[in-house]
Design a protein around this motif. Structure first.
Motif, short mmCIF file in Angstrom:
data_model
loop_
_atom_site.label_atom_id
_atom_site.label_comp_id
_atom_site.label_asym_id
_atom_site.label_seq_id
_atom_site.Cartn_x
_atom_site.Cartn_y
_atom_site.Cartn_z
N ASP A 117 -26.25 45.56 1.83
CA ASP A 117 -27.60 45.86 1.72
C ASP A 117 -28.61 44.80 1.47
O ASP A 117 -29.64 44.79 0.90
CB ASP A 117 -27.79 47.16 0.61
N GLU A 118 -28.21 43.82 1.85
CA GLU A 118 -29.04 42.21 1.51
C GLU A 118 -29.44 41.68 2.72
O GLU A 118 -28.83 41.55 3.70
CB GLU A 118 -28.22 41.31 0.83
N ARG A 119 -30.64 40.84 2.45
CA ARG A 119 -31.14 39.88 3.50
C ARG A 119 -31.61 38.75 2.86
O ARG A 119 -31.67 38.60 1.42
CB ARG A 119 -32.47 40.81 4.16
N LYS A 120 -31.49 37.71 3.73
CA LYS A 120 -31.85 36.47 2.90
C LYS A 120 -32.91 35.69 3.83
O LYS A 120 -32.62 35.67 5.10
CB LYS A 120 -30.51 35.55 2.83
N PHE A 121 -33.91 35.07 2.98
CA PHE A 121 -34.96 34.29 3.66
C PHE A 121 -35.11 33.05 2.98
O PHE A 121 -35.00 32.77 1.97
CB PHE A 121 -36.33 35.27 3.33
N LEU A 122 -35.51 32.30 3.94
CA LEU A 122 -35.89 30.94 3.56
C LEU A 122 -37.70 30.60 3.58
O LEU A 122 -38.03 31.29 4.75
CB LEU A 122 -35.44 29.95 4.46
N ARG A 123 -38.17 30.16 2.59
CA ARG A 123 -39.48 30.08 2.49
C ARG A 123 -39.71 28.50 2.47
O ARG A 123 -39.38 27.97 1.33
CB ARG A 123 -40.14 30.76 1.43
N ILE A 124 -40.74 27.92 2.98
CA ILE A 124 -41.18 26.66 2.89
C ILE A 124 -42.75 26.58 2.64
O ILE A 124 -43.54 27.24 3.35
CB ILE A 124 -40.87 25.77 4.15
N GLY A 125 -42.98 26.31 1.76
CA GLY A 125 -44.20 26.20 1.21
C GLY A 125 -45.46 25.48 2.20
O GLY A 125 -46.35 26.06 2.32
N ALA A 126 -44.95 24.50 2.58
CA ALA A 126 -45.79 23.72 3.56
C ALA A 126 -44.96 22.54 4.16
O ALA A 126 -44.43 21.79 3.38
CB ALA A 126 -46.97 23.42 3.05
N ALA A 127 -45.20 22.21 5.33
CA ALA A 127 -44.65 21.15 6.07
C ALA A 127 -45.54 20.57 7.07
O ALA A 127 -46.07 21.42 7.84
CB ALA A 127 -43.12 21.34 6.66
N GLN A 128 -45.88 19.26 7.18
CA GLN A 128 -46.93 18.65 7.97
C GLN A 128 -46.19 18.30 9.06
O GLN A 128 -45.62 17.27 8.92
CB GLN A 128 -47.86 17.99 7.34
N TYR A 129 -46.33 18.69 10.49
CA TYR A 129 -47.32 19.67 10.92
C TYR A 129 -46.47 20.89 11.52
O TYR A 129 -46.68 22.05 11.66
CB TYR A 129 -48.34 19.04 11.76
N ASP A 130 -45.47 20.12 12.31
CA ASP A 130 -44.47 21.16 13.27
C ASP A 130 -43.29 21.16 12.45
O ASP A 130 -42.73 19.84 12.27
CB ASP A 130 -44.64 20.45 14.52
N CYS A 131 -42.71 22.15 12.05
CA CYS A 131 -41.39 22.22 11.50
C CYS A 131 -40.54 23.02 12.33
O CYS A 131 -40.63 24.30 12.56
CB CYS A 131 -41.64 22.77 10.00
N LYS A 132 -39.28 22.39 12.50
CA LYS A 132 -38.28 23.16 13.05
C LYS A 132 -37.16 23.33 12.50
O LYS A 132 -36.58 22.16 11.56
CB LYS A 132 -37.73 22.50 14.63
N ILE A 133 -36.48 24.63 12.33
CA ILE A 133 -35.54 24.93 11.08
C ILE A 133 -34.23 25.07 12.13
O ILE A 133 -34.19 25.85 12.92
CB ILE A 133 -35.69 26.20 10.33
N PHE A 134 -33.13 24.58 11.58
CA PHE A 134 -31.57 24.71 12.09
C PHE A 134 -30.63 24.80 11.04
O PHE A 134 -30.66 24.30 10.02
CB PHE A 134 -31.12 23.35 12.85
N LEU A 135 -29.88 25.83 11.24
CA LEU A 135 -29.04 26.46 9.96
C LEU A 135 -27.65 26.40 10.65
O LEU A 135 -27.40 26.94 11.93
CB LEU A 135 -29.29 27.79 9.72
#
Ligand code: GCB
Length: 596
Positions: A117-135
């Protein structure tokens, strides 16, 4: 080699597969009252001027001992230089001071196996300017815009045990970005606000908007919650405001939206009585919280009303900038900022020219300051380009969703000093409409144009916003002070005008001039004249001179500027006040006595 050569032929396509801009206002989650797991601290770091990483797919590299590798490679994602997040790379090493391009951040984190019953989220407060996320070697998403938070869901991709997170952050100034290439603030790069992981139940509260119904009765609170997950339809959300005796249940509709207006008579929030109420929202096991103030801001003709009473904004503009930390904001930095605003007798701050750290509005709520918040639609951006509009609109919605529970925020500004072309009018009119749709409780504004030939405030955008912002630099860029008086006479706006900028540079270092332009004496004189003139203009309902602190900027390099804009009322040391500070403080003290 052959592969590299081929990639060179098709250079423009190297990052296409990673540019979905799929991380936007729709993927944001509400984090108030939730416990995040911080991913701040040491990350591996590497600058990548040629974007080799995207071509070679560094994010896919297996974790192995360098001596075991059988292919040549150009990066060690699991080792190498380390930086602390949040930070701006310019502030960390001299060799990175003017670096513009892509940089890679990587680190591991451990995850327990997620419950059913769980979900996980990543939150980034700010990154200048274009941010690509890889896991774990896989591309998850891409966010545009340097000053707003973004989230990505990790649930399906998470491994039990060690996970590798990699971010590619690019701060290149390009023609289609917001802002584009030319600004008057420093182009800091990097992940410069907090990074956190959040765990929620499968069906959870994605968003919560709580406000006073702006109908002049001060008697109803509107609650709007977005529920997300398999059981969102028709789910019951419990809303509590204990100090108002509110404990109610709202059922969500088919699309997971739970909406209600609740009768209540809250004590109204204002700068002199910054009363906040705890709000708790519960959906099964999920719980979020906020502290919300209730007040009404209105534009009536050329007047501004707060809770039905006339308002004069005794303001100051401020950038997010620090000599040592760059754009990284700390609690201490904000406390000092508000203490200085209080010394100035301010009731208002213009947070220019982009969304500041979310802590700023939270603190303003507690301390009792009104805020103008803004997106970086600055000078001439690519108004013709639909992708640029989409980006600007998304930044605006992300800002509004982040801060619309903050009583302190009264104005959403959709831009600053933009040329009055048809394309710009269409672009910014649509932004103002967007702000009204996402948040019907606040006013919109923008720093509009003066027609210097006609000596008149004249900007077609003023028809589509509530408050007309004007940046005027009489005594600095415009020499003749009498013109300001004439503008006063020639313009008769039917809406409130806020002087969103005015000012002059003063270099107070030992090598600064003793008289004339750039001297402290000259800056003081400009303030004296401005104050005398503005006293006579009754449609001016507030001012936010430029600016509280001197700040860093690449484009200011004369002998007195030396890489800084010196229009601050306080030096870049954030301690030494200039004489003009005291002049403005005295004017504001008078205004406050007049009850404004
Ligand atoms: C302006 C801009 C602001 C600049 C300022 C200046 O009109 O809005 O970003 O920093 O003038 O100092 O020239």
């Amino acid at each position: 080699l052959a592969e590299n050569a081929l990639q060179c032929l098709h250079d423009e396509a190297y990052d296409a597969p990673y540019n979905w801009q799929n991380l936007n206002h729709e993927t944001l989650i509400f984090t108030g009252g939730r416990d995040g797991e911080s991913l701040d601290g040491a990350w591996n770091f590497c600058v990548d001027l040629l974007d080799t990483g995207l071509r070679q797919k560094w994010f896919e590299m297996a974790q192995m001992d360098p001596e075991e590798r059988i292919e040549p490679y150009d990066y060690d994602p699991y080792m190498g230089e380390q930086v602390v997040v949040p930070s701006n790379w310019q502030m960390l090493k001299e060799k990175w001071y003017f670096f513009e391009g892509s940089a890679w951040y990587s680190r591991s984190f451990n995850a327990a196996s997620l419950g059913a019953d769980e979900r996980k989220f990543l939150r980034i407060g700010a990154a200048q300017y274009d941010c690509k996320i890889f896991l774990n070697g896989e591309f998850l998403g891409n966010h545009y815009g340097g000053s707003t938070p973004f989230c990505v869901e990790l649930t399906e991709k998470l491994r039990e045990g060690e996970n590798w997170l990699m971010l590619c952050v690019n701060n290149t100034r390009t023609l289609d970005r917001v802002p584009m290439r030319n600004t008057d603030w420093f182009n800091y790069g990097g992940v410069y606000r907090e990074v956190e992981l959040y765990t929620t139940p499968k069906t959870f509260i994605r968003d919560l908007f709580v406000s006073l119904v702006p109908d002049g009765t001060y008697s109803r609170i509107a609650v709007e919650a977005v529920l997300d997950g398999p059981d969102a339809k028709g789910a019951q959300i419990e809303i509590q405001l204990p100090d108002l005796g509110i404990n109610t249940v709202i059922a969500s509709s088919q699309d997971g939206l739970a909406k209600a207006e609740i009768e209540a008579s809250p004590e109204l929030w204002s700068p002199s009585t910054p009363r906040l109420y705890d709000v708790i929202a519960r959906l099964g096991e999920d719980e979020v919280r906020d502290r919300v103030g209730f007040r009404q801001i209105e534009q009536v003709g050329a007047g501004l009303l707060l809770n039905g009473k006339p308002l004069f904004l005794r303001g100051i503009s401020v950038h997010e900038d620090d000599k040592v930390k760059g754009k990284v904001t700390s609690k201490e930095d904000l406390e000092r900022r508000f203490a200085h605003a209080k010394d100035l007798n301010c009731n208002f701050l213009r947070l220019a020219h982009y969304p500041h750290h979310e802590m700023a509005a939270k603190m303003a709520d507690e301390l009792g300051f009104l805020l103008w918040e803004e997106i970086p639609v600055y000078w001439a951006i690519d108004f013709e380009n639909p992708a640029t509009f989409k980006d600007a609109q998304n930044q605006l919605i992300e800002l509004i969703k982040r801060d619309r529970n903050r009583a302190s925020v009264i104005i959403w500004s959709v831009g600053n000093e933009n040329p009055d072309t048809d394309a710009r009018l269409d672009f910014m009119r649509r932004l103002s409409e967007t702000a009204k749709q996402v948040d019907p409780t606040r006013l919109t504004s923008a720093a509009c144009l003066i027609n210097h030939a006609k000596k008149k405030i004249e900007d077609r955008l003023s028809n589509y916003i509530d408050v007309i912002g004007i940046n005027e630099y009489y005594g600095w860029y415009e020499e003749n002070f009498e013109d300001l008086v004439e503008i006063g006479v020639n313009s008769s706006p039917d809406k409130p005008v806020v002087i969103s900028e005015t000012g002059a540079d003063a270099d107070i270092s030992a090598s600064g001039p003793k008289k004339g332009l750039f001297s402290e004496a000259y800056q003081t004189e400009v303030y004296e004249k401005q104050i005398a003139t503005l006293r006579e203009l009754d449609y001016v309902k507030g001012i936010s001179p430029w600016i509280l602190y001197d700040f860093r900027v690449e484009r200011r390099q004369n002998v007195f500027q030396r890489g800084g804009n010196k229009k601050g009322l306080i030096d870049a040391d954030k301690a030494t006040k200039k004489e003009a500070f005291h002049k403005l403080a005295a004017f504001y003290a008078e205004k406050r006595l007049e009850g404004e």
